[in-house]
Scaffold this motif. Structure first.
Motif, PDB file in Angstrom:
ATOM      1  N   ARG A 156       0.855  -1.167   0.079  1.00  0.00           N
ATOM      2  CA  ARG A 156      -0.028  -0.099   0.104  1.00  0.00           C
ATOM      3  C   ARG A 156       0.794   1.317   0.008  1.00  0.00           C
ATOM      4  NH1 ARG A 156      -2.941  -1.555   5.296  1.00  0.00           N
ATOM      5  NH2 ARG A 156      -0.573  -1.960   5.558  1.00  0.00           N
ATOM      6  N   SER A 157       0.766   1.955  -1.149  1.00  0.00           N
ATOM      7  CA  SER A 157       1.660   3.190  -1.192  1.00  0.00           C
ATOM      8  C   SER A 157       1.497   4.236  -0.077  1.00  0.00           C
ATOM      9  CB  SER A 157       1.486   3.851  -2.564  1.00  0.00           C
ATOM     10  OG  SER A 157       0.114   4.311  -2.653  1.00  0.00           O
ATOM     11  N   ALA A 158       0.149   4.223   0.539  1.00  0.00           N
ATOM     12  CA  ALA A 158       0.066   5.286   1.429  1.00  0.00           C
ATOM     13  C   ALA A 158       0.594   4.991   2.846  1.00  0.00           C
ATOM     14  CB  ALA A 158      -1.703   5.055   1.603  1.00  0.00           C
ATOM     15  N   THR A 159       1.609   3.784   2.860  1.00  0.00           N
ATOM     16  CA  THR A 159       2.104   3.676   4.288  1.00  0.00           C
ATOM     17  C   THR A 159       3.589   4.178   3.954  1.00  0.00           C
ATOM     18  OG1 THR A 159       3.016   1.584   3.236  1.00  0.00           O
ATOM     19  CG2 THR A 159       0.982   1.405   4.402  1.00  0.00           C
ATOM     20  N   LYS A 160       3.995   4.878   2.778  1.00  0.00           N
ATOM     21  CA  LYS A 160       5.350   5.318   2.699  1.00  0.00           C
ATOM     22  C   LYS A 160       5.617   6.402   3.729  1.00  0.00           C
ATOM     23  CE  LYS A 160       8.190   6.447  -1.250  1.00  0.00           C
ATOM     24  NZ  LYS A 160       8.394   6.778  -2.644  1.00  0.00           N
ATOM     25  N   GLU A 161       4.665   7.287   4.139  1.00  0.00           N
ATOM     26  CA  GLU A 161       4.853   8.460   4.770  1.00  0.00           C
ATOM     27  C   GLU A 161       4.974   8.094   6.326  1.00  0.00           C
ATOM     28  OE1 GLU A 161       1.859  11.423   4.276  1.00  0.00           O
ATOM     29  OE2 GLU A 161       2.757  11.788   2.063  1.00  0.00           O
ATOM     30  N   GLN A 162       3.771   6.895   6.533  1.00  0.00           N
ATOM     31  CA  GLN A 162       3.974   6.270   7.734  1.00  0.00           C
ATOM     32  C   GLN A 162       5.353   5.715   8.130  1.00  0.00           C
ATOM     33  OE1 GLN A 162       0.564   3.778   7.080  1.00  0.00           O
ATOM     34  NE2 GLN A 162      -0.485   4.821   8.913  1.00  0.00           N
ATOM     35  N   ILE A 163       6.018   5.145   7.392  1.00  0.00           N
ATOM     36  CA  ILE A 163       7.417   4.438   7.498  1.00  0.00           C
ATOM     37  C   ILE A 163       8.343   5.579   7.724  1.00  0.00           C
ATOM     38  CG2 ILE A 163       9.300   3.299   6.266  1.00  0.00           C
ATOM     39  CD1 ILE A 163       7.101   1.898   4.690  1.00  0.00           C
ATOM     40  N   GLN A 164       8.336   6.637   7.081  1.00  0.00           N
ATOM     41  CA  GLN A 164       9.113   8.034   7.161  1.00  0.00           C
ATOM     42  C   GLN A 164       9.169   8.475   8.304  1.00  0.00           C
ATOM     43  OE1 GLN A 164       8.098   9.600   3.207  1.00  0.00           O
ATOM     44  NE2 GLN A 164      10.253   9.379   2.543  1.00  0.00           N
ATOM     45  N   SER A 165       7.786   8.585   8.766  1.00  0.00           N
ATOM     46  CA  SER A 165       7.596   9.324   9.989  1.00  0.00           C
ATOM     47  C   SER A 165       7.758   8.674  11.185  1.00  0.00           C
ATOM     48  CB  SER A 165       5.864   9.598  10.143  1.00  0.00           C
ATOM     49  OG  SER A 165       5.449   8.334  10.622  1.00  0.00           O
ATOM     50  N   LEU A 166       8.618   7.568  11.256  1.00  0.00           N
ATOM     51  CA  LEU A 166       8.992   6.660  12.244  1.00  0.00           C
ATOM     52  C   LEU A 166      10.193   6.449  12.196  1.00  0.00           C
ATOM     53  CD1 LEU A 166       6.412   3.766  12.547  1.00  0.00           C
ATOM     54  CD2 LEU A 166       6.744   5.703  14.230  1.00  0.00           C
ATOM     55  N   GLY A 167      10.984   7.228  11.158  1.00  0.00           N
ATOM     56  CA  GLY A 167      12.327   7.342  10.988  1.00  0.00           C
ATOM     57  C   GLY A 167      13.019   6.258  10.412  1.00  0.00           C
ATOM     58  N   ALA A 168      12.183   5.313   9.637  1.00  0.00           N
ATOM     59  CA  ALA A 168      12.483   4.092   8.739  1.00  0.00           C
ATOM     60  C   ALA A 168      12.837   4.625   7.289  1.00  0.00           C
ATOM     61  CB  ALA A 168      11.810   2.898   9.028  1.00  0.00           C
ATOM     62  N   LYS A 169      13.649   3.706   6.689  1.00  0.00           N
ATOM     63  CA  LYS A 169      13.544   3.883   5.174  1.00  0.00           C
ATOM     64  C   LYS A 169      12.583   3.210   4.145  1.00  0.00           C
ATOM     65  CE  LYS A 169      16.975   3.481   1.488  1.00  0.00           C
ATOM     66  NZ  LYS A 169      18.181   3.020   0.872  1.00  0.00           N
ATOM     67  N   PRO A 170      11.606   3.829   3.610  1.00  0.00           N
ATOM     68  CA  PRO A 170      10.738   2.945   2.790  1.00  0.00           C
ATOM     69  C   PRO A 170      11.518   2.409   1.523  1.00  0.00           C
ATOM     70  CG  PRO A 170      10.391   5.465   2.455  1.00  0.00           C
ATOM     71  CD  PRO A 170      11.609   5.263   3.172  1.00  0.00           C
ATOM     72  N   ILE A 171      11.143   1.179   1.308  1.00  0.00           N
ATOM     73  CA  ILE A 171      11.810   0.328   0.207  1.00  0.00           C
ATOM     74  C   ILE A 171      10.331  -0.056  -0.574  1.00  0.00           C
ATOM     75  CG2 ILE A 171      12.838  -1.513  -0.602  1.00  0.00           C
ATOM     76  CD1 ILE A 171      14.709   0.269   1.151  1.00  0.00           C
ATOM     77  N   PHE A 172      10.054   0.754  -1.695  1.00  0.00           N
ATOM     78  CA  PHE A 172       9.077   0.789  -2.481  1.00  0.00           C
ATOM     79  C   PHE A 172       9.283   0.463  -3.922  1.00  0.00           C
ATOM     80  CE2 PHE A 172       6.772   2.179   1.117  1.00  0.00           C
ATOM     81  CZ  PHE A 172       5.528   1.712   1.116  1.00  0.00           C
ATOM     82  N   VAL A 173       8.332  -0.351  -4.585  1.00  0.00           N
ATOM     83  CA  VAL A 173       8.457  -0.582  -6.113  1.00  0.00           C
ATOM     84  C   VAL A 173       7.950   0.747  -6.598  1.00  0.00           C
ATOM     85  CG1 VAL A 173       7.557  -1.568  -7.965  1.00  0.00           C
ATOM     86  CG2 VAL A 173       8.013  -2.776  -6.043  1.00  0.00           C
ATOM     87  N   GLU A 174       8.803   1.403  -7.519  1.00  0.00           N
ATOM     88  CA  GLU A 174       8.454   2.573  -8.183  1.00  0.00           C
ATOM     89  C   GLU A 174       8.012   2.084 -10.004  1.00  0.00           C
ATOM     90  OE1 GLU A 174       8.366   5.273  -6.667  1.00  0.00           O
ATOM     91  OE2 GLU A 174       9.216   4.752  -4.907  1.00  0.00           O
ATOM     92  N   ASN A 175       7.547   3.011 -10.510  1.00  0.00           N
ATOM     93  CA  ASN A 175       7.185   2.895 -11.964  1.00  0.00           C
ATOM     94  C   ASN A 175       6.295   1.642 -12.269  1.00  0.00           C
ATOM     95  OD1 ASN A 175       9.395   4.982 -12.381  1.00  0.00           O
ATOM     96  ND2 ASN A 175      10.818   3.476 -12.268  1.00  0.00           N
ATOM     97  N   VAL A 176       5.618   1.197 -11.129  1.00  0.00           N
ATOM     98  CA  VAL A 176       4.220   0.369 -11.716  1.00  0.00           C
ATOM     99  C   VAL A 176       3.143   0.862 -11.203  1.00  0.00           C
ATOM    100  CG1 VAL A 176       3.657  -2.030 -11.078  1.00  0.00           C
ATOM    101  CG2 VAL A 176       6.060  -1.636 -11.062  1.00  0.00           C
ATOM    102  N   ALA A 177       2.477   1.665 -12.296  1.00  0.00           N
ATOM    103  CA  ALA A 177       1.508   2.497 -11.821  1.00  0.00           C
ATOM    104  C   ALA A 177       0.018   1.891 -11.588  1.00  0.00           C
ATOM    105  CB  ALA A 177       1.168   3.477 -13.349  1.00  0.00           C
TER     106      ALA A 177
END
Length: 375
Positions: free
Chosen positions: A200-221
């Motif tokens: 879920r792409s919406a969790t990216k900001e939650q991960i960052q808010s806790l000081g962790a690095k998000p690892i996400f697939v990009e370019n898959v629309a």
């Protein structure tokens, strides 16, 4: 006439939690309910019979507790055979695992009980305080990090010493729901270098808010991974392929991986393959929180810690029960918040509305009525 609530001792192997605490017994009494607790029900959660008695509960054996009970509370669904003597029409309010224990649901219907599965509580704002999955997952995420630290033969934080520097452990969280977020926070508090991923792409900001690095697939629309009620859904083959490639490269560099991915009513998705385990360095640790639903990790075994390619795979059963005092406190509050929200001040059974009642009610009037079990 007051509503009579029965609190039964859990009979499932390894279950240490209890469905009511002295705190919630007092609260139910404040609503005018009579609460009966089976002797020894809270002992494995560090609650004595005397503590229940002091809170106003009546103590007794299973038969006396069930006699005339209007509502039967449990953590896991009680065996139908153990409910002999309970009256028809009584509510069973617990985590009932309706998809995995369908025969038990049918038996509740045949016995005339109204079974309410708390894990099917809709994820809506007014039901947040009733959500047993969230309350229990929170502590599962915390405990998963402690279990990983216990199995890991190195320190978590970076340490600067006169003899040299100890590098921080690298921890990767796969699945950023309630358990995953708490795992991130706990690993960060222990000083680890933390990264995380989710469909879920919406969790990216939650991960960052806790000081962790998000690892996400990009370019898959067009793939958000967000299902109804905030749960994750299964992904397309394109996304799965892209994610597998990204994650494989990342896993090889990690010391600890914690997987938390579940899909309600379906087997847990496979996130880590044998080849990916082999890419990790010996002494690394993987904790599979989904092991009882089939597991996210190839080779994980429920109830065991196994070693594959020099990597420990931790598959403890019923992780919430490993923190029974705290998880019982939260679980019992979920049950109280649910029942008190619909309490009948005239002394009848709570009057559920269609949205919540329709979602969690499994059986009624001798029949299985939940649409998800009938479809």
């Amino acid at each position: 006439m007051s509503v009579r609530i029965a609190v039964v001792k859990e009979s499932t192997a390894g279950e240490k939690r209890v469905s009511a605490t002295p705190e919630t017994v007092k609260k139910f009494a404040g609503l005018g309910a009579e609460v009966a607790v089976e002797s020894g029900a809270g002992s494995s959660a560090s609650i004595s019979d005397q503590a229940y008695a002091d809170a106003g509960a009546k103590l007794g054996d299973r038969a006396s507790v069930l006699k005339d009970a209007d509502i039967i509370l449990g953590v896991q669904g009680p065996d139908p055979d153990s409910l002999k003597g309970a009256k028809k029409g009584a509510w069973i309010v617990a985590g009932l695992n309706p998809f995995g224990e369908r025969a038990r649901v049918d038996a509740y219907a045949a016995a005339g009980f109204e079974a309410l599965a708390m894990e099917l509580m809709p994820r809506i704002t007014r039901a947040q305080s009733m959500d047993i999955l969230s309350s229990q997952s929170n502590l599962s995420g915390y405990k998963a990090v402690l279990d990983a630290a216990s199995e890991y033969g190195r320190a978590f934080p970076m340490m600067m010493t006169a003899a040299g520097t100890v590098s921080a452990a690298r921890v990767f969280i796969m699945g950023v729901g309630v358990a995953g977020l708490q795992a991130i926070a706990t690993a960060r508090r222990l000083g680890a270098q933390v990264s995380a991923t989710d469909v879920r792409s919406a969790t990216k900001e939650q991960i960052q808010s806790l000081g962790a690095k998000p690892i996400f697939v990009e370019n898959v629309a067009g793939i958000e991974g967000e299902g109804s009620g905030g749960y994750a859904t299964e992904m397309s083959p394109e996304y799965q392929k892209a994610q597998a490639e990204l994650v494989s490269a990342h896993i090889a560099k990690q010391d600890i991986v914690i997987t938390t991915a579940l899909i309600p009513g379906r087997p847990a998705p496979r996130l880590i393959s044998d080849a990916q385990i082999a890419s990790m360095r010996p002494g690394s640790v993987i904790v599979d929180l989904a092991v009882e639903q089939g597991g996210n990790v190839e080779g994980a075994k429920a109830g065991e810690v196994v070693e594959i390619h020099g990597v420990k795979i931790v598959g403890h059963r019923n992780v919430p029960s490993r923190l029974a005092a705290d998880t019982s406190a939260l679980f019992s509050r979920n049950l109280f918040n649910f029942l008190s929200a619909f309490w009948d001040k005239d002394g009848g059974l709570p009057q559920l509305d269609d949205e919540i009642g329709g979602a969690i009610r499994l059986t009624q009037n001798g029949k299985v009525v939940n649409p998800r079990l009938l479809s």
